[in-house]
Design an enzyme around this catalytic site. Structure first.
Site, short mmCIF file in Angstrom:
data_model
loop_
_atom_site.label_atom_id
_atom_site.label_comp_id
_atom_site.label_asym_id
_atom_site.label_seq_id
_atom_site.Cartn_x
_atom_site.Cartn_y
_atom_site.Cartn_z
N GLY A 278 70.60 17.16 22.48
CA GLY A 278 71.08 18.51 22.16
C GLY A 278 72.33 18.44 21.31
O GLY A 278 73.35 19.06 21.62
N ALA A 279 72.26 17.67 20.21
CA ALA A 279 73.46 17.38 19.42
C ALA A 279 73.63 18.28 18.21
O ALA A 279 74.61 18.16 17.48
CB ALA A 279 73.43 15.92 18.97
N ARG B 78 74.17 21.57 17.88
CA ARG B 78 75.17 22.65 17.92
C ARG B 78 76.02 22.49 19.18
O ARG B 78 75.75 21.66 20.04
CB ARG B 78 74.45 24.02 17.99
CG ARG B 78 73.55 24.32 16.81
CD ARG B 78 73.02 25.76 16.88
NE ARG B 78 72.20 25.98 18.07
CZ ARG B 78 70.88 25.83 18.11
NH1 ARG B 78 70.23 25.46 17.04
NH2 ARG B 78 70.22 26.05 19.23
N ASP C 273 61.55 17.75 20.54
CA ASP C 273 61.72 18.72 21.63
C ASP C 273 61.66 17.95 22.94
O ASP C 273 60.58 17.53 23.39
CB ASP C 273 60.60 19.77 21.55
CG ASP C 273 60.73 20.82 22.65
OD1 ASP C 273 61.56 20.62 23.58
OD2 ASP C 273 60.01 21.83 22.57
N TYR D 225 68.61 27.66 37.17
CA TYR D 225 69.52 26.91 36.29
C TYR D 225 70.44 26.02 37.14
O TYR D 225 70.61 24.82 36.87
CB TYR D 225 70.33 27.92 35.47
CG TYR D 225 71.40 27.35 34.57
CD1 TYR D 225 71.07 26.58 33.46
CD2 TYR D 225 72.75 27.63 34.80
CE1 TYR D 225 72.05 26.10 32.61
CE2 TYR D 225 73.74 27.14 33.96
CZ TYR D 225 73.38 26.37 32.86
OH TYR D 225 74.36 25.89 32.03
N ALA E 231 69.98 24.97 40.21
CA ALA E 231 69.21 23.92 40.89
C ALA E 231 68.89 22.78 39.92
O ALA E 231 68.99 21.60 40.28
CB ALA E 231 67.94 24.51 41.48
N LYS F 250 70.68 21.88 37.38
CA LYS F 250 71.92 21.13 37.15
C LYS F 250 72.26 20.25 38.36
O LYS F 250 72.85 19.18 38.22
CB LYS F 250 73.07 22.09 36.85
CG LYS F 250 72.92 22.87 35.54
CD LYS F 250 72.95 21.96 34.33
CE LYS F 250 73.12 22.69 33.01
NZ LYS F 250 72.94 21.80 31.84
N ILE G 140 82.02 28.45 27.75
CA ILE G 140 82.45 27.78 26.51
C ILE G 140 81.92 28.55 25.30
O ILE G 140 80.76 29.00 25.29
CB ILE G 140 81.91 26.32 26.47
CG1 ILE G 140 82.22 25.57 27.79
CG2 ILE G 140 82.47 25.58 25.26
CD1 ILE G 140 83.68 25.37 28.12
N1 LIG Z 1 78.34 27.06 26.62
C1 LIG Z 1 78.62 27.25 27.90
O1 LIG Z 1 79.33 28.22 28.28
C2 LIG Z 1 78.11 26.29 28.94
C3 LIG Z 1 78.59 26.42 30.25
C4 LIG Z 1 78.14 25.55 31.23
C5 LIG Z 1 77.24 24.56 30.89
N2 LIG Z 1 76.78 24.45 29.61
C6 LIG Z 1 75.81 23.40 29.32
O2 LIG Z 1 76.23 22.69 28.18
C7 LIG Z 1 75.10 22.24 27.45
C8 LIG Z 1 75.23 22.65 25.99
O3 LIG Z 1 75.42 24.04 25.90
P1 LIG Z 1 75.81 24.74 24.50
O4 LIG Z 1 76.38 26.07 24.85
O5 LIG Z 1 76.59 23.80 23.68
O6 LIG Z 1 74.37 24.96 23.85
P2 LIG Z 1 73.92 25.42 22.39
O7 LIG Z 1 75.06 25.87 21.57
O8 LIG Z 1 72.77 26.35 22.62
O9 LIG Z 1 73.35 24.05 21.78
C9 LIG Z 1 72.31 23.39 22.42
C10 LIG Z 1 71.83 22.22 21.60
O10 LIG Z 1 70.71 21.62 22.30
C11 LIG Z 1 69.56 21.60 21.45
N3 LIG Z 1 68.35 21.75 22.26
C12 LIG Z 1 68.05 22.82 23.05
N4 LIG Z 1 66.84 22.63 23.62
C13 LIG Z 1 66.39 21.43 23.19
C14 LIG Z 1 65.20 20.70 23.43
N5 LIG Z 1 64.24 21.17 24.23
N6 LIG Z 1 65.06 19.48 22.85
C15 LIG Z 1 66.03 18.99 22.03
N7 LIG Z 1 67.17 19.66 21.77
C16 LIG Z 1 67.36 20.86 22.32
C17 LIG Z 1 69.82 22.78 20.51
O11 LIG Z 1 69.15 22.64 19.29
P3 LIG Z 1 67.66 23.15 19.01
O12 LIG Z 1 67.55 24.53 19.60
O13 LIG Z 1 67.55 23.08 17.55
O14 LIG Z 1 66.79 22.15 19.71
C18 LIG Z 1 71.31 22.66 20.26
O15 LIG Z 1 71.58 21.67 19.29
C19 LIG Z 1 73.87 22.82 28.17
O16 LIG Z 1 73.36 21.85 29.03
C20 LIG Z 1 74.44 23.97 28.98
O17 LIG Z 1 73.68 24.21 30.14
C21 LIG Z 1 77.19 25.29 28.63
#
Ligand SMILES: NC(=O)c1ccc[n+]([C@@H]2O[C@H](COP(=O)([O-])OP(=O)(O)OC[C@H]3O[C@@H](n4cnc5c(N)ncnc54)[C@H](OP(=O)(O)O)[C@@H]3O)[C@@H](O)[C@H]2O)c1
Length: 265
Positions: free
Chosen positions: A17-18, A20, A65, A157, A159, A161, A190
């Site tokens: 998930g790199a 974004r 994916d 979600y 569960a 994690k 975030i």
């Molecule tokens: N942001 C928050 O407030 C927050 C809070 C708590 C925990 N988290 C956790 O932090 C992590 C990242 O969150 P984020 O907010 O940075 O997310 P984000 O901005 O939505 O970015 C997610 C990244 O993961 C990729 N991705 C998603 N599904 C994928 C799949 N099936 N296969 C391969 N790549 C995939 C996306 O690209 P594509 O869609 O192009 O694949 C994107 O590059 C997540 O695990 C989330 O649960 C975030």
């Protein structure tokens, strides 16, 4: 101990998930410290622009994916062809088709709970073998503070994690003596593409202010801890669950009340 400015030189970091958000910030922070990056996401244009931004050389990108069997196979093949990673950043939030468990879906398939670790179980045996040989391994998972605090509508979600947490703690227990550490970071709210696109502005601002600092976290602030845990000097930190949440875990409802009261004279 004298710390080098490139403590991760010679190390390969796989980031799920790199493209974004937190994953992208982690890729940049790890590359800054000398690591080579293997960046995976579904959107090629995001990965291509990341590749241009990454400092250093020897980085690679893979469009896959990771929520699908085929995507996991592609990942494993790419690792077999190149090299298994020294640092694994398990940043994926696998969106299950069951985002909410309704009455009709109450008998939802339990396998959904393991969706967030399926890709890890696929690569773990060979990755661990590689890390055991070099006596260096870092597994850094991205959970969520919601999984520890609870949140309305967040049952599945949370569960998922917690499954990730158990997976990592087990690795920590089983492989500490091989020089391998495993830890989980629990971010709070975030500011990322994910949260910006999920919530309307007003709700985003409200959720982002519900912590001791009154603002959302930055992806770079989570990435800073990811890079720190990857550092060779973090070799004695393992089996931990670490919040990066602006103190959300410390009774935030009371802070909200306090702000409405007049300060003591
Ligand atoms: N942001 C928050 O407030 C927050 C809070 C708590 C925990 N988290 C956790 O932090 C992590 C990242 O969150 P984020 O907010 O940075 O997310 P984000 O901005 O939505 O970015 C997610 C990244 O993961 C990729 N991705 C998603 N599904 C994928 C799949 N099936 N296969 C391969 N790549 C995939 C996306 O690209 P594509 O869609 O192009 O694949 C994107 O590059 C997540 O695990 C989330 O649960 C975030």
């Amino acid at each position: 101990v004298k710390q080098s400015s490139q403590p991760l030189k010679g190390k390969l970091a796989f980031i799920a998930g790199a493209g974004r958000g937190i994953g992208r910030a982690a890729a940049l922070a790890l590359a800054e410290r000398g690591a080579r990056i293997h960046a995976v996401a579904r959107t090629e244009s995001d990965l291509a622009s990341l590749l241009e931004e990454l400092p250093g050389s020897g980085h690679s990108i893979l469009t896959a994916d990771l929520s699908t069997e085929a995507g996991c196979e592609t990942l494993l093949d790419s690792m077999r062809q190149h090299r298994f990673a020294d640092i694994v950043v398990a940043n994926l939030n696998v969106r299950s088709q069951y985002r909410r468990i309704t009455d009709e879906q109450f008998s939802f398939r339990g396998e959904a709970l393991a969706d967030g670790v399926a890709y890890l179980t696929k690569i773990a045996p060979e990755t661990l073998a590689h890390q055991k040989q070099s006596r260096f391994g870092r597994w850094i998972g991205i959970g969520s503070i919601v999984a520890s605090m609870g949140g309305p509508g967040q049952g599945l979600y949370s569960a998922q994690k917690k499954v990730l947490e158990s997976f990592l703690i087990t690795l920590a227990v089983e492989h500490g003596r091989d020089g391998i550490t495993a830890n989980l970071i629990e971010p709070g709210f975030i500011d990322t593409h994910g949260t910006r696109s999920r919530y309307p502005k007003e709700r985003f601002d409200k959720l982002g202010s519900m912590n001791l600092l009154g603002r959302p976290g930055k992806a770079e602030e989570v990435a800073h801890l990811i890079a720190s845990l990857a550092d060779p000097l973090a070799g004695y930190i393992t089996g931990c669950v670490i919040p990066v949440c602006g103190g959300t875990n410390l009774s935030w409802p009371l802070v909200t009340v306090q702000k409405q009261e007049k300060p003591d004279a």
